[in-house]
Design an enzyme around this catalytic site. Structure first.
Site, PDB file in Angstrom:
ATOM      1  N   ASN A   1       2.112   1.886   7.771  1.00  0.00           N
ATOM      2  CA  ASN A   1       1.630   3.256   7.936  1.00  0.00           C
ATOM      3  C   ASN A   1       0.141   3.179   8.265  1.00  0.00           C
ATOM      4  OD1 ASN A   1       0.926   5.924   7.724  1.00  0.00           O
ATOM      5  ND2 ASN A   1       1.240   6.071   5.500  1.00  0.00           N
ATOM      6  N   LEU A   2      -0.191   3.455   9.520  1.00  0.00           N
ATOM      7  CA  LEU A   2      -1.593   3.294   9.953  1.00  0.00           C
ATOM      8  C   LEU A   2      -2.452   4.510   9.602  1.00  0.00           C
ATOM      9  CD1 LEU A   2      -0.972   1.535  13.408  1.00  0.00           C
ATOM     10  CD2 LEU A   2      -1.282   0.498  11.160  1.00  0.00           C
ATOM     11  N   LYS A   3      -1.818   5.548   9.084  1.00  0.00           N
ATOM     12  CA  LYS A   3      -2.524   6.771   8.632  1.00  0.00           C
ATOM     13  C   LYS A   3      -3.474   7.287   9.711  1.00  0.00           C
ATOM     14  CE  LYS A   3      -2.073   5.066   3.959  1.00  0.00           C
ATOM     15  NZ  LYS A   3      -2.401   5.291   2.587  1.00  0.00           N
TER      16      LYS A   3
ATOM     17  N   HIS B   1       5.589  11.685   2.351  1.00  0.00           N
ATOM     18  CA  HIS B   1       4.517  10.764   1.924  1.00  0.00           C
ATOM     19  C   HIS B   1       3.598  11.474   0.933  1.00  0.00           C
ATOM     20  CE1 HIS B   1       0.977   8.200   2.000  1.00  0.00           C
ATOM     21  NE2 HIS B   1       1.804   7.237   2.375  1.00  0.00           N
TER      22      HIS B   1
ATOM     23  N   GLU C   1       6.888   4.858  -3.739  1.00  0.00           N
ATOM     24  CA  GLU C   1       5.447   4.618  -3.659  1.00  0.00           C
ATOM     25  C   GLU C   1       4.744   5.357  -4.803  1.00  0.00           C
ATOM     26  OE1 GLU C   1       4.130   3.566   0.570  1.00  0.00           O
ATOM     27  OE2 GLU C   1       4.210   5.725   0.492  1.00  0.00           O
TER      28      GLU C   1
ATOM     29  N   GLY D   1      -3.427   2.783  -2.027  1.00  0.00           N
ATOM     30  CA  GLY D   1      -4.823   2.598  -1.633  1.00  0.00           C
ATOM     31  C   GLY D   1      -5.762   2.274  -2.777  1.00  0.00           C
TER      32      GLY D   1
ATOM     33  N   SER E   1      -0.386  -0.523  -2.291  1.00  0.00           N
ATOM     34  CA  SER E   1      -1.246  -1.710  -2.436  1.00  0.00           C
ATOM     35  C   SER E   1      -0.514  -3.043  -2.212  1.00  0.00           C
ATOM     36  CB  SER E   1      -1.970  -1.694  -3.784  1.00  0.00           C
ATOM     37  OG  SER E   1      -2.867  -0.588  -3.815  1.00  0.00           O
TER      38      SER E   1
HETATM   39  C1  PEP Z   1       0.961   4.129   2.034  1.00  0.00           C
HETATM   40  O1  PEP Z   1       0.118   4.972   2.289  1.00  0.00           O
HETATM   41  O2  PEP Z   1       2.157   4.332   2.339  1.00  0.00           O
HETATM   42  C2  PEP Z   1       0.530   2.904   1.357  1.00  0.00           C
HETATM   43  C3  PEP Z   1       1.446   2.173   0.815  1.00  0.00           C
HETATM   44  O3  PEP Z   1      -0.807   2.643   1.344  1.00  0.00           O
HETATM   45  P1  PEP Z   1      -1.541   1.341   0.728  1.00  0.00           P
HETATM   46  O4  PEP Z   1      -0.757   0.132   1.169  1.00  0.00           O
HETATM   47  O5  PEP Z   1      -2.911   1.371   1.319  1.00  0.00           O
HETATM   48  O6  PEP Z   1      -1.523   1.474  -0.741  1.00  0.00           O
END
Ligand code: PEP
Length: 236
Positions: free
Chosen positions: A6-8, A86, A155, A161, A191
């Site tokens: 997920n490049l956000k 999300h 998640e 993050g 993470s």
């Molecule tokens: C996400 O936003 O789906 C995610 C898992 O982010 P991160 O890996 O940065 O925790």
């Protein structure tokens, strides 16, 4: 396994193009199902074995929904995969469960592959296990958990993050519970990094990972894909 990035709100169109080209080099030798969710303005018809998905879209073909894109914008690039639920859309953009369910229903009707995210915030995590499961189960309200094109991503909000990750035992426990809810492939996200992905992918009922910040560098994301290949080979 499903290895998703997920490049956000990162990587411009030209940076995404470069990123996909770099990924192609490792993906062509991999047996993993690799999915990348670029920023909306970086969606395109990329020539690659990577599946491109949308981080978001409004549940309409087109219309008066300022700032949103609809189905026809995804069709232009033959995009048939979407992320729904999300935590950043739930908690920062304020999407309600009702709206999430509406979006789910719309894209299900269109036959999309849906990666549906669930996860609890810290204050819920700090309560009892029952409270936590009740919270997560509510995130499935209005969602068809038997949909054949469904992938679920667990998640925990507090892990996204932050560099904090649940213990492998905790991941195992919650994934076991979620598998009772649906037989869809189940990803872990929050993470995930190069140095923990192997352990996480080894946990029972973890069918893949959804990676945010650590996937922003193609090299790192490729290493994770390679680790998934190694793990799969070691199981045969
Ligand atoms: C996400 O936003 O789906 C995610 C898992 O982010 P991160 O890996 O940065 O925790």
């Amino acid at each position: 396994m499903i290895i998703a990035a997920n490049l956000k709100t990162n990587l411009t169109r030209s940076a995404t193009c470069k990123y996909i080209k770099e990924l192609q080099i490792c993906v062509q030798n991999s047996t993993q199902n690799v999915i990348v969710f670029p920023a909306t303005s970086s969606l395109d018809s990329y020539e690659s074995n990577v599946t491109i998905g949308a981080q978001n879209a409004y549940p309409v073909e087109n219309g008066a929904f300022t700032g949103e894109i609809g189905l026809e914008h995804l069709k232009e690039f033959e995009i048939k995969t979407i992320l729904i639920g999300h935590s950043e859309r739930r908690h920062i953009l304020g999407e309600s469960q009702e709206f999430i369910a509406k979006k789910f229903h719309y894209f299900k009707e269109q036959g999309f592959q849906i990666i549906f995210c669930v996860g609890e915030p810290l204050e819920i995590r700090e309560g009892s296990k029952e409270e936590m499961l009740t919270y997560i189960h509510k995130q499935f309200e209005g969602i068809d958990t038997t949909y054949e094109n469904l992938i679920i991503a667990y998640e925990p909000v507090w892990a996204i993050g932050t560099g904090k990750v649940p213990t492998l035992e905790d991941i195992k426990e919650i994934h076991k519970e979620l598998k009772k809810k649906s037989s869809a492939p189940l990803l872990y996200g929050g993470s995930v990094k190069v140095n923990n992905v192997k352990d996480i992918l080894s946990v029972e009922n973890v069918d893949g990972v959804l990676v945010g910040s650590a996937a922003l560098y193609a090299e790192h994301f490729c290493t994770m894909i390679e680790y998934a290949d190694e793990l799969q080979q070691s199981r045969h």
